[in-house]
Write a protein that holds these residues in place. Structure first.
Motif, short mmCIF file in Angstrom:
data_model
loop_
_atom_site.label_atom_id
_atom_site.label_comp_id
_atom_site.label_asym_id
_atom_site.label_seq_id
_atom_site.Cartn_x
_atom_site.Cartn_y
_atom_site.Cartn_z
N ASN A 218 3.39 12.98 -3.20
CA ASN A 218 4.35 12.48 -2.22
C ASN A 218 5.68 13.20 -2.34
O ASN A 218 6.30 13.55 -1.33
CB ASN A 218 4.54 10.97 -2.38
CG ASN A 218 3.46 10.17 -1.71
OD1 ASN A 218 3.45 10.00 -0.51
ND2 ASN A 218 2.52 9.67 -2.50
N THR B 61 7.75 -1.06 -2.22
CA THR B 61 6.94 -1.89 -3.10
C THR B 61 7.50 -3.31 -3.18
O THR B 61 6.75 -4.29 -3.11
CB THR B 61 6.86 -1.26 -4.51
OG1 THR B 61 6.38 0.09 -4.38
CG2 THR B 61 5.90 -2.03 -5.41
N LEU C 190 2.79 1.52 -3.43
CA LEU C 190 1.89 1.85 -4.55
C LEU C 190 1.28 3.24 -4.40
O LEU C 190 1.02 3.91 -5.40
CB LEU C 190 0.82 0.78 -4.71
CG LEU C 190 1.32 -0.57 -5.20
CD1 LEU C 190 0.17 -1.57 -5.32
CD2 LEU C 190 2.08 -0.46 -6.51
N ASP C 191 1.08 3.69 -3.17
CA ASP C 191 0.62 5.06 -2.96
C ASP C 191 1.65 6.04 -3.52
O ASP C 191 1.29 7.03 -4.16
CB ASP C 191 0.38 5.34 -1.48
CG ASP C 191 -0.08 6.76 -1.25
OD1 ASP C 191 -1.19 7.11 -1.69
OD2 ASP C 191 0.70 7.55 -0.65
N LYS C 192 2.92 5.74 -3.31
CA LYS C 192 3.98 6.60 -3.85
C LYS C 192 4.02 6.53 -5.38
O LYS C 192 4.32 7.51 -6.04
CB LYS C 192 5.33 6.23 -3.24
CG LYS C 192 5.46 6.66 -1.78
CD LYS C 192 6.76 6.19 -1.18
CE LYS C 192 6.91 6.63 0.26
NZ LYS C 192 5.93 6.04 1.16
N VAL C 193 3.72 5.36 -5.94
CA VAL C 193 3.70 5.22 -7.39
C VAL C 193 2.54 6.01 -8.00
O VAL C 193 2.72 6.79 -8.94
CB VAL C 193 3.60 3.73 -7.81
CG1 VAL C 193 3.31 3.58 -9.29
CG2 VAL C 193 4.88 2.98 -7.43
N PHE C 194 1.34 5.82 -7.46
CA PHE C 194 0.14 6.41 -8.05
C PHE C 194 -0.09 7.87 -7.67
O PHE C 194 -0.84 8.57 -8.33
CB PHE C 194 -1.09 5.56 -7.71
CG PHE C 194 -1.06 4.22 -8.38
CD1 PHE C 194 -1.02 4.10 -9.76
CD2 PHE C 194 -1.05 3.06 -7.62
CE1 PHE C 194 -0.97 2.86 -10.38
CE2 PHE C 194 -1.01 1.81 -8.23
CZ PHE C 194 -0.97 1.72 -9.61
N HIS C 195 0.56 8.32 -6.60
CA HIS C 195 0.45 9.72 -6.18
C HIS C 195 1.87 10.30 -6.04
O HIS C 195 2.20 10.94 -5.05
CB HIS C 195 -0.31 9.83 -4.86
CG HIS C 195 -1.68 9.25 -4.93
ND1 HIS C 195 -2.00 8.03 -4.38
CD2 HIS C 195 -2.82 9.70 -5.52
CE1 HIS C 195 -3.27 7.75 -4.61
NE2 HIS C 195 -3.78 8.74 -5.31
N TYR C 196 2.68 10.01 -7.05
CA TYR C 196 4.11 10.34 -6.99
C TYR C 196 4.35 11.82 -6.73
O TYR C 196 5.10 12.18 -5.83
CB TYR C 196 4.81 9.89 -8.28
CG TYR C 196 6.31 9.92 -8.15
CD1 TYR C 196 6.99 8.87 -7.56
CD2 TYR C 196 7.05 11.02 -8.60
CE1 TYR C 196 8.36 8.89 -7.43
CE2 TYR C 196 8.42 11.05 -8.47
CZ TYR C 196 9.07 9.99 -7.88
OH TYR C 196 10.43 10.02 -7.74
N THR D 75 10.51 4.18 -2.80
CA THR D 75 9.33 3.62 -3.47
C THR D 75 9.62 2.18 -3.91
O THR D 75 8.80 1.28 -3.69
CB THR D 75 8.93 4.48 -4.69
OG1 THR D 75 8.66 5.81 -4.24
CG2 THR D 75 7.73 3.91 -5.41
N GLN E 124 0.83 -1.21 0.00
CA GLN E 124 0.00 0.00 0.00
C GLN E 124 0.87 1.26 0.00
O GLN E 124 0.64 2.19 -0.77
CB GLN E 124 -0.96 0.00 1.19
CG GLN E 124 -1.93 1.17 1.22
CD GLN E 124 -1.35 2.45 1.76
OE1 GLN E 124 -0.51 2.45 2.65
NE2 GLN E 124 -1.76 3.57 1.18
#
Length: 137
Positions: free
Chosen positions: A38, A67, A29-35, A63, A26
């Motif tokens: 963040n 992940t 992926l939060d860092k990936v999708f809200h790069y 990240t 989580q």
């Protein structure tokens, strides 16, 4: 003793791997999708620390670490559930990656003088260290 059809030691290993898998998948992926969000947060958070000029390079590193820790742990859960001989090695590897991630995050929080943020990582680190001990049994 067994619970839910598993020896208690195996069940504990599954729960540790599942917790680690959820936590880091989580977070990573939060860092990936809200790069960008963040990245902006971390740039602001570390603007007065020695890491200020490195946030852009460190963000992909943390990240990837998070992940990887999460996904490897989730693979460990599956392997534990099916009784694979590789289960302990894979789950322990996920726990180790999670521990490394937490040490990196702790280091950053301490440098940023966010002592409350650093302290909030301690239970997660203890879980990672405990998980490594558990997988060695």
């Amino acid at each position: 003793m067994t619970l839910l059809g598993f020896p208690v030691l195996v069940l504990a290993k599954i729960l540790f791997a599942a917790f680690n898998g959820i936590l880091f998948t989580q977070s990573g992926l939060d860092k990936v999708f809200h790069y960008q969000g963040n990245l902006d947060y971390f740039k602001d958070h570390f603007k007065k620390s020695p890491l200020a000029s490195s946030v852009g390079a460190l963000m992909p590193t943390i990240t990837l670490l998070e992940t990887s820790a999460g996904l490897v742990s989730l693979v460990g859960v599956v392997l534990l559930l099916i009784g694979s001989d590789l289960a302990n090695v894979v789950a322990a590897s996920g726990m180790c990656l999670g521990g490394v991630s937490l040490v990196c995050l702790f280091f950053g929080q301490r440098l940023a003088q966010d002592y409350a943020g650093a302290a909030s990582l301690v239970p997660y680190f203890l879980m990672a260290a405990g998980g490594l001990v558990l997988y060695s049994l």
